[in-house]
Design a protein around this motif. Structure first.
Motif, PDB file in Angstrom:
ATOM      1  N   ILE A  98      13.995  16.238 -25.167  1.00  0.00           N
ATOM      2  CA  ILE A  98      13.031  16.542 -24.097  1.00  0.00           C
ATOM      3  C   ILE A  98      12.638  15.296 -23.302  1.00  0.00           C
ATOM      4  O   ILE A  98      12.086  15.409 -22.206  1.00  0.00           O
ATOM      5  N   ILE A  99      12.935  14.131 -23.831  1.00  0.00           N
ATOM      6  CA  ILE A  99      12.503  12.894 -23.170  1.00  0.00           C
ATOM      7  C   ILE A  99      13.254  12.684 -21.856  1.00  0.00           C
ATOM      8  O   ILE A  99      12.662  12.276 -20.854  1.00  0.00           O
ATOM      9  N   ASN A 100      14.564  13.007 -21.836  1.00  0.00           N
ATOM     10  CA  ASN A 100      15.363  12.727 -20.636  1.00  0.00           C
ATOM     11  C   ASN A 100      16.094  13.935 -20.057  1.00  0.00           C
ATOM     12  O   ASN A 100      16.625  13.847 -18.946  1.00  0.00           O
ATOM     13  N   ASN A 101      16.155  15.037 -20.781  1.00  0.00           N
ATOM     14  CA  ASN A 101      16.904  16.209 -20.328  1.00  0.00           C
ATOM     15  C   ASN A 101      16.038  17.052 -19.378  1.00  0.00           C
ATOM     16  O   ASN A 101      15.154  17.790 -19.815  1.00  0.00           O
ATOM     17  N   LYS A 102      16.314  16.963 -18.090  1.00  0.00           N
ATOM     18  CA  LYS A 102      15.490  17.625 -17.075  1.00  0.00           C
ATOM     19  C   LYS A 102      15.514  19.148 -17.218  1.00  0.00           C
ATOM     20  O   LYS A 102      14.479  19.816 -17.081  1.00  0.00           O
ATOM     21  N   LYS A 103      16.684  19.717 -17.488  1.00  0.00           N
ATOM     22  CA  LYS A 103      16.781  21.169 -17.624  1.00  0.00           C
ATOM     23  C   LYS A 103      15.992  21.658 -18.828  1.00  0.00           C
ATOM     24  O   LYS A 103      15.336  22.701 -18.781  1.00  0.00           O
ATOM     25  N   GLN A 143      13.430  20.155 -20.085  1.00  0.00           N
ATOM     26  CA  GLN A 143      12.019  19.986 -19.742  1.00  0.00           C
ATOM     27  C   GLN A 143      11.484  21.213 -19.006  1.00  0.00           C
ATOM     28  O   GLN A 143      10.330  21.617 -19.205  1.00  0.00           O
ATOM     29  N   GLU A 144      12.319  21.825 -18.169  1.00  0.00           N
ATOM     30  CA  GLU A 144      11.912  23.048 -17.466  1.00  0.00           C
ATOM     31  C   GLU A 144      11.702  24.198 -18.448  1.00  0.00           C
ATOM     32  O   GLU A 144      10.805  25.031 -18.266  1.00  0.00           O
ATOM     33  N   VAL A 145      12.520  24.242 -19.490  1.00  0.00           N
ATOM     34  CA  VAL A 145      12.362  25.271 -20.523  1.00  0.00           C
ATOM     35  C   VAL A 145      11.078  25.034 -21.296  1.00  0.00           C
ATOM     36  O   VAL A 145      10.283  25.961 -21.516  1.00  0.00           O
ATOM     37  N   VAL A 146      10.852  23.789 -21.690  1.00  0.00           N
ATOM     38  CA  VAL A 146       9.664  23.420 -22.469  1.00  0.00           C
ATOM     39  C   VAL A 146       8.386  23.845 -21.756  1.00  0.00           C
ATOM     40  O   VAL A 146       7.434  24.327 -22.389  1.00  0.00           O
ATOM     41  N   ALA A 147       8.385  23.686 -20.449  1.00  0.00           N
ATOM     42  CA  ALA A 147       7.191  24.019 -19.670  1.00  0.00           C
ATOM     43  C   ALA A 147       6.791  25.482 -19.814  1.00  0.00           C
ATOM     44  O   ALA A 147       5.614  25.834 -19.650  1.00  0.00           O
ATOM     45  N   LYS A 148       7.743  26.352 -20.160  1.00  0.00           N
ATOM     46  CA  LYS A 148       7.480  27.789 -20.250  1.00  0.00           C
ATOM     47  C   LYS A 148       7.177  28.264 -21.668  1.00  0.00           C
ATOM     48  O   LYS A 148       6.756  29.411 -21.855  1.00  0.00           O
ATOM     49  N   VAL A 194       5.939  10.233 -32.543  1.00  0.00           N
ATOM     50  CA  VAL A 194       4.864   9.984 -31.572  1.00  0.00           C
ATOM     51  C   VAL A 194       5.432   9.972 -30.152  1.00  0.00           C
ATOM     52  O   VAL A 194       4.815  10.513 -29.220  1.00  0.00           O
ATOM     53  N   GLU A 195       6.609   9.391 -29.969  1.00  0.00           N
ATOM     54  CA  GLU A 195       7.254   9.390 -28.648  1.00  0.00           C
ATOM     55  C   GLU A 195       7.514  10.815 -28.166  1.00  0.00           C
ATOM     56  O   GLU A 195       7.333  11.126 -26.986  1.00  0.00           O
ATOM     57  N   VAL A 196       7.949  11.676 -29.071  1.00  0.00           N
ATOM     58  CA  VAL A 196       8.229  13.066 -28.702  1.00  0.00           C
ATOM     59  C   VAL A 196       6.930  13.773 -28.329  1.00  0.00           C
ATOM     60  O   VAL A 196       6.875  14.530 -27.348  1.00  0.00           O
ATOM     61  N   TYR A 197       5.878  13.530 -29.092  1.00  0.00           N
ATOM     62  CA  TYR A 197       4.574  14.127 -28.794  1.00  0.00           C
ATOM     63  C   TYR A 197       4.063  13.676 -27.430  1.00  0.00           C
ATOM     64  O   TYR A 197       3.557  14.496 -26.642  1.00  0.00           O
ATOM     65  N   LEU A 207       4.575  16.827 -20.399  1.00  0.00           N
ATOM     66  CA  LEU A 207       5.254  17.991 -19.829  1.00  0.00           C
ATOM     67  C   LEU A 207       4.351  19.216 -19.783  1.00  0.00           C
ATOM     68  O   LEU A 207       4.428  20.029 -18.854  1.00  0.00           O
ATOM     69  N   LYS A 208       3.498  19.362 -20.795  1.00  0.00           N
ATOM     70  CA  LYS A 208       2.606  20.520 -20.862  1.00  0.00           C
ATOM     71  C   LYS A 208       1.288  20.289 -20.122  1.00  0.00           C
ATOM     72  O   LYS A 208       0.506  21.230 -19.945  1.00  0.00           O
ATOM     73  N   GLY A 209       1.042  19.049 -19.732  1.00  0.00           N
ATOM     74  CA  GLY A 209      -0.183  18.748 -18.997  1.00  0.00           C
ATOM     75  C   GLY A 209      -1.439  18.874 -19.836  1.00  0.00           C
ATOM     76  O   GLY A 209      -2.487  19.322 -19.351  1.00  0.00           O
TER      77      GLY A 209
END
Length: 217
Positions: A153-158, A160-165, A183-186, A192-194
């Motif tokens: 999720i750190i660099n994969n843009k596509k 990241q779009e999935v994670v947002a949902k 911790v980096e992943v968190y 990403l989740k705001g």
């Protein structure tokens, strides 16, 4: 509040981090929180019964958090029907010993969903290292299967779009076999989740408790 690394292949001992280390029937050290399962990559048809007995024993260990990783992989040479047989037996152990199931899945998501629909089960299923599209994610979520996300999720843009949902109450985070810290992943997921990092920690801790991931369950 703890950071929870729901799936790692590395021994990580850090303050304020609960790391669930993946173990195999041949593993020897069970001194920290762990999951244990027969990975489809390592199925040996001559040792299945022996390894299932070891699983049954270790699932009762006070440090056991879950059964897994186990699952289905269509990218390997191991006979797929044999994979399904071994997976089904582990699902049964998951139910018997009331342990959540951590799933490895490659090109077999519909097969996983079919098992989920076919078998009566009470324990939660979690697909680890999820990195597919929203359509696949949505199918899994609709069938009550949770998702765990790792360093992708750190660099994969596509992704990241999935994670947002994906709702916070349906996800976990992991490091798998990567060198990055949980911790980096968190931190990336919170961005990403705001949401504040502390809120993300709180939600995943709640998931850990609600879905029965516990050394004392």
């Amino acid at each position: 509040m703890d950071f929870i690394d729901i799936h790692t292949h590395k021994k990580r001992v850090s303050e304020n981090v609960i790391s669930v280390e993946n173990k195999y029937p041949v593993s020897l050290d069970f001194s920290t929180p762990f999951s244990i399962g027969i990975h489809p990559w390592f199925i040996n048809k001559n040792k299945i019964d022996e390894e299932l007995l070891i699983l049954a024993q270790k699932l009762q260990h006070k440090n056991c958090v879950a059964l897994g990783e186990c699952g289905l992989d269509k990218a390997i040479k191991t006979d797929f029907e044999l994979q399904k047989t071994v997976f089904k037996k582990q699902i049964q152990l998951s139910e018997k010993y009331k342990k959540p199931l951590i799933i490895h899945c490659v090109k077999a998501y519909q097969d996983i969903i079919a098992f989920k629909k076919e078998l009566k089960r009470t324990q939660v299923w979690l697909v680890h290292g999820f990195n597919k599209n929203w359509q696949v994610a949505q199918s899994l979520l609709k069938n009550g299967i949770l998702l765990s996300f790792g360093t992708a999720i750190i660099n994969n843009k596509k992704l990241q779009e999935v994670v947002a949902k994906v709702p916070l109450e349906k996800l976990f985070l992991e490091t798998d076999d990567k060198d990055s810290t949980i911790v980096e992943v968190y931190v990336k997921m919170a961005k990403l989740k705001g949401v504040p990092l502390e809120i993300l920690q709180q939600k995943i801790n709640e998931n850990f408790r609600i879905f029965n991931f516990s050394e004392t369950n």
